[in-house]
Structures are given as C-alpha cells and as structure tokens.
Design an enzyme around this catalytic site. Structure first.
Site, short mmCIF file in Angstrom:
data_model
loop_
_atom_site.label_atom_id
_atom_site.label_comp_id
_atom_site.label_asym_id
_atom_site.label_seq_id
_atom_site.Cartn_x
_atom_site.Cartn_y
_atom_site.Cartn_z
N VAL A 176 23.27 -13.16 5.72
CA VAL A 176 23.93 -12.06 6.42
C VAL A 176 24.33 -12.47 7.83
O VAL A 176 25.25 -11.90 8.42
CB VAL A 176 23.00 -10.83 6.45
CG1 VAL A 176 21.78 -11.09 7.34
CG2 VAL A 176 23.73 -9.57 6.91
N LYS A 177 23.65 -13.48 8.39
CA LYS A 177 23.87 -13.85 9.79
C LYS A 177 25.24 -14.47 10.04
O LYS A 177 25.68 -14.58 11.19
CB LYS A 177 22.77 -14.82 10.23
CG LYS A 177 21.36 -14.26 10.16
CD LYS A 177 21.14 -13.13 11.14
CE LYS A 177 19.67 -12.73 11.20
NZ LYS A 177 19.40 -11.69 12.20
N ASP A 178 25.94 -14.90 8.98
CA ASP A 178 27.28 -15.43 9.17
C ASP A 178 28.19 -14.40 9.86
O ASP A 178 29.05 -14.75 10.67
CB ASP A 178 27.91 -15.80 7.82
CG ASP A 178 27.26 -17.00 7.18
OD1 ASP A 178 26.36 -17.61 7.79
OD2 ASP A 178 27.66 -17.35 6.05
#
Length: 453
Positions: free
Chosen positions: A43-45
């Site tokens: 999700v950090k992208d």
C-alpha cells in the site's frame, strides 16, 4: 494500445477480494483491499509517490537529490521505485527488527540501507527516527521524507484508496478496518469514506507495545505501554501527525503470536500470501465481529506481500523459537524436537572452572553436565560457581571435579512433561534426556515455561 508510461503508472486500482474460510463465523460480507497488487507489493507505493510529487512541486526535492527516510521497508520500496524513474538517490534507515528480506529487496532496487537498534527511545540518537533526521541535515541536496508527519501520506489515501473502496463497494461499505502505523491509510481512507457516509465505522488494529489504543480511549500517552514487539508495520511509540484520532471510531489490539499465526493461516486457508500486518488485520476483524450485522460490508486492508517474511512468519523454526506454533507438547521429545541436531555442551572433570565459565558465556547457558572417560559424572551451574566464588576469589584455576555436584537425572524421550516437571521441582536445575540413538539433550525450567501459551 494500452500501456503505462512507466512502472509508477501501475500504482493503485487494486482489487477487492472476498474473504471466506477465516471469516465463516462473521455475520457480514468481509472484503480484502488487496494492496500487494501495487508494483512495489504494498500500500505504501501510493503515498511514496504522492510525497515525492508534492516535494517536487514545492521545491523541497531538487533534481538529482537524495531522498532520506526511516522505514519498516515498504515505504522504502515505494520511494525506491519512484527514485529510479525520476533519477534520485535513496537512503533507507531501518530498525533491526525488520526482516532481512525487506533489507535485501531495498538494496536490490538500488537503495542504501542503514540499520539501527529497535529497542531504544525515539529521541535516542541511535533510533531510526534520529538517524534519518541527522542524515538529512548532513547530506547536501537531500530531502527527509518523514512519512509519519508528512500530510501527503494521508492525502494519497484520501485521493485514491478511499475513492476506490467507495466505488468498488458501490457505496455499500459499512466498516473499514486497517492496521495503524504512520496513520496515513486509516486517516485518508477514513476521512473520504465518512464524507460520503458519516455512519461508516473506522477501526484501527494496534499491537501490544504500542500507544494508540489507550491514547484514543483516554487521551493519555502512557510510556509504560511502550515495549519491544515482533509485529511489523503497525503500532508506534510516538503519535504521528498523520493519525487523525477524530476519524477513528476505535482500536483493537492483536498479540504478536496471533498476528504471526494468522499470517500463516491466510496463506494456508485463503491462498493469500501476505505480510505480518495482514495477519494482525484479519485477527482484528475476528475480534470485532460482534460489531457487525448480516447486511454489513466490512473492508479490511492488507498492506504487503508474504515474500518479505519468508525467514520469519513463514519459517516454522522462527515461529517455534518464539512459542508461536500451537504444537501439542506431551513428552520431552516434543519439547526438544526443535534442537535435536544440536550437540550437548559439556565440561570435563579435569578442566578448570575458568573453562566452564567461558563455555557458559559463549553459549549463553547456565548449566553444564560434567563428563569423564566413563560418561556423565556430575554437573555445574551458575549457583554452584557463585557459591564457590564467594569462598575463593581465585576460583578460576580450580578443577571442575572439586566443585561439581551430582549429575542431573537422566530420562528417556517418552517421559511425560508431568514427570519432567516433578524432577525439576524437586531441586534439579536441569534434567538430561537420552534419545534412542544414545545422544543426550539438556532441559531446564526455561524449556518448560517457554511452552506455556
């Protein structure tokens, strides 16, 4: 033709996947927002790209600059992908509890990785928070990302993740549940969803050793709650500015063991090869199931991919060493099966006390069987050495045979735990187990209590 201009164009629009086996007792539809479909597998992208683009827009990040960030690994991966495409250097500062796989992956995509101790205060100069800030001050043409307090973190999820969930559920989502670390995901998604429907409930999953739950419920930042924990990617010993507690309806805490066990269960029962925080998240859903009704639509977000935890939660030896495997232990054979290939550490009768002390120090043990040419003839432990030292400060050159006590009791592999416990309770600091091949293993009080769940 349909194609992305570069890898960054594939971020977002991840699928919702219905949960089945693990939620069979939950009286609601449970859907997983499956963020491993992002190119960096987490999700950090989303927020990594948003933070870089916002820093470029206002001049904080200059061409050819160096990006510096403290990360548990996933944000670093997202930053690395953007750094490659946009031509920046990247330095990732990580705590030593993070998996080796995360560190190796970051190095593989060109990031420089610095490792700091986990078990220090946030303001300690050795902490990964402090080291990140110091590097940014010392490095020319650098930008310190600070995902914890950077508003672009929350903004990314408000603009992408939240709208995707609303659209994919046709506006029927009733609950959003996610592990909380920096706070960007829960705050951004929660803000968007509550603007569409203020009745939607937003729950955070916390871990023991973190301050979020108590602070949300009482407004008290309790330093006594802060201690080292195993679960990666969620929980904090600080209050990041990205955590908007006014949006969160409540927290539930999940133990390290449950998070690890449910990470394995997701893979084995749902076919979902996910990271440690996903195990915590789905266990959090199960702990909150009394809050759900039949027609509710519960969305739980899974952060990252299982490939980053192969040496940890997906390694039974690692799980066993921490008491995370629910294995039936009824005999001493069950107790020692994780170390049957390890030789028994002993000391000979004619060796000196200094040799025994050095061996204990080297192997970090407190008991040593004593042997001679005939076999096991005695034992020494730290209490014997301590008592002898009080009588003679020059004890080091004394032969072991002069201070040893009688040998530990010897039992076979099929002896029950009750019998073993009674022998230790009777004053023996250890017991020896002789297996069918004639090899010996030592069992102590610690071995017994480490199997208490």
């Amino acid at each position: 033709m349909k194609y992305a201009e570069n890898i960054l164009g594939t971020i977002g629009n991840t699928p919702l996947v219905k949960m089945n086996a693990l939620v069979k007792d939950v009286d609601a539809l449970v859907l997983a927002k499956y963020e491993t479909f992002n190119p960096g597998n987490s999700v950090k992208d989303r927020m990594a790209l948003q933070m870089i683009e916002d820093a470029e827009a206002d001049g904080r990040l200059q061409p050819g600059g160096t990006i510096i960030e403290g990360t548990s690994g996933n944000t670093g991966m997202g930053l690395a992908l953007a750094a490659i495409v946009k031509g920046y250097k990247l330095v990732c500062v990580m705590a030593d509890k993070q998996s080796k796989e995360k560190m190796d992956i970051l190095r593989a995509v060109g990031a420089k990785v610095m490792v700091c101790p986990t078990n220090v205060e946030p303001d300690d100069p050795r902490s990964y928070y402090s080291v990140s800030k110091r590097l940014a001050e010392e490095t020319p043409n650098s930008w310190y990302v600070n995902q914890y307090d950077n508003p672009s973190n929350t903004k990314a999820h408000y603009q992408s993740t939240g709208p995707e969930i609303w659209e994919q559920t046709d506006g029927k989502v009733t609950h959003f549940i996610v592990g909380v670390g920096t706070g960007g995901t829960i705050s951004g998604v929660g803000k968007y969803l509550k603007e569409q429907n203020p009745n939607i409930k937003v729950w955070g999953v916390d871990t023991y050793g973190s301050v979020f739950k108590k602070y949300h419920e009482t407004g008290i930042f309790d330093e006594n709650e802060i201690y080292s924990y195993v679960t990666e990617g969620i929980g904090e010993d600080i209050l990041p500015k990205n955590v908007d507690f006014s949006i969160i309806d409540g927290f539930t805490k999940v133990t390290d063991k449950d998070a690890a066990v449910y990470t394995q269960r997701l893979a084995k029962e749902e076919g979902m090869f996910l990271g440690n925080s996903a195990g915590a998240a789905i266990k959090g859903v199960l702990q909150l199931k009394e809050h759900f009704k039949k027609d509710d639509v519960v969305v739980v977000l899974f952060h990252d991919h299982g490939s980053r935890y192969v040496g940890k939660m997906f390694n039974d030896d690692w799980m066993r060493d921490r008491g995370f495997l629910d294995e039936e232990v009824s005999t001493v054979a069950d107790l020692i099966k994780g170390r049957v290939d390890k030789p028994l550490i002993t000391v000979k009768t004619e060796e000196l006390v200094s040799h025994a002390i050095e061996r204990m120090r080297k192997h970090q043990i407190s008991q040593l069987p004593v042997v001679d040419s005939e076999g096991i003839v005695g034992a020494v432990d730290e209490s014997i050495l301590f008592s002898a030292f009080l009588d003679d400060k020059h004890l080091g050159n004394t032969p072991i045979k002069d201070i040893m006590k009688e040998a530990y009791p010897i039992i076979d592999e099929q002896t029950s735990l009750e019998k073993l416990s009674s022998l230790i309770k009777d004053g023996n600091t250890a017991v020896l187990i002789k297996n069918n091949a004639g090899a010996y293993h030592i069992v102590t009080k610690y071995d017994v209590i480490s199997n208490i769940n």
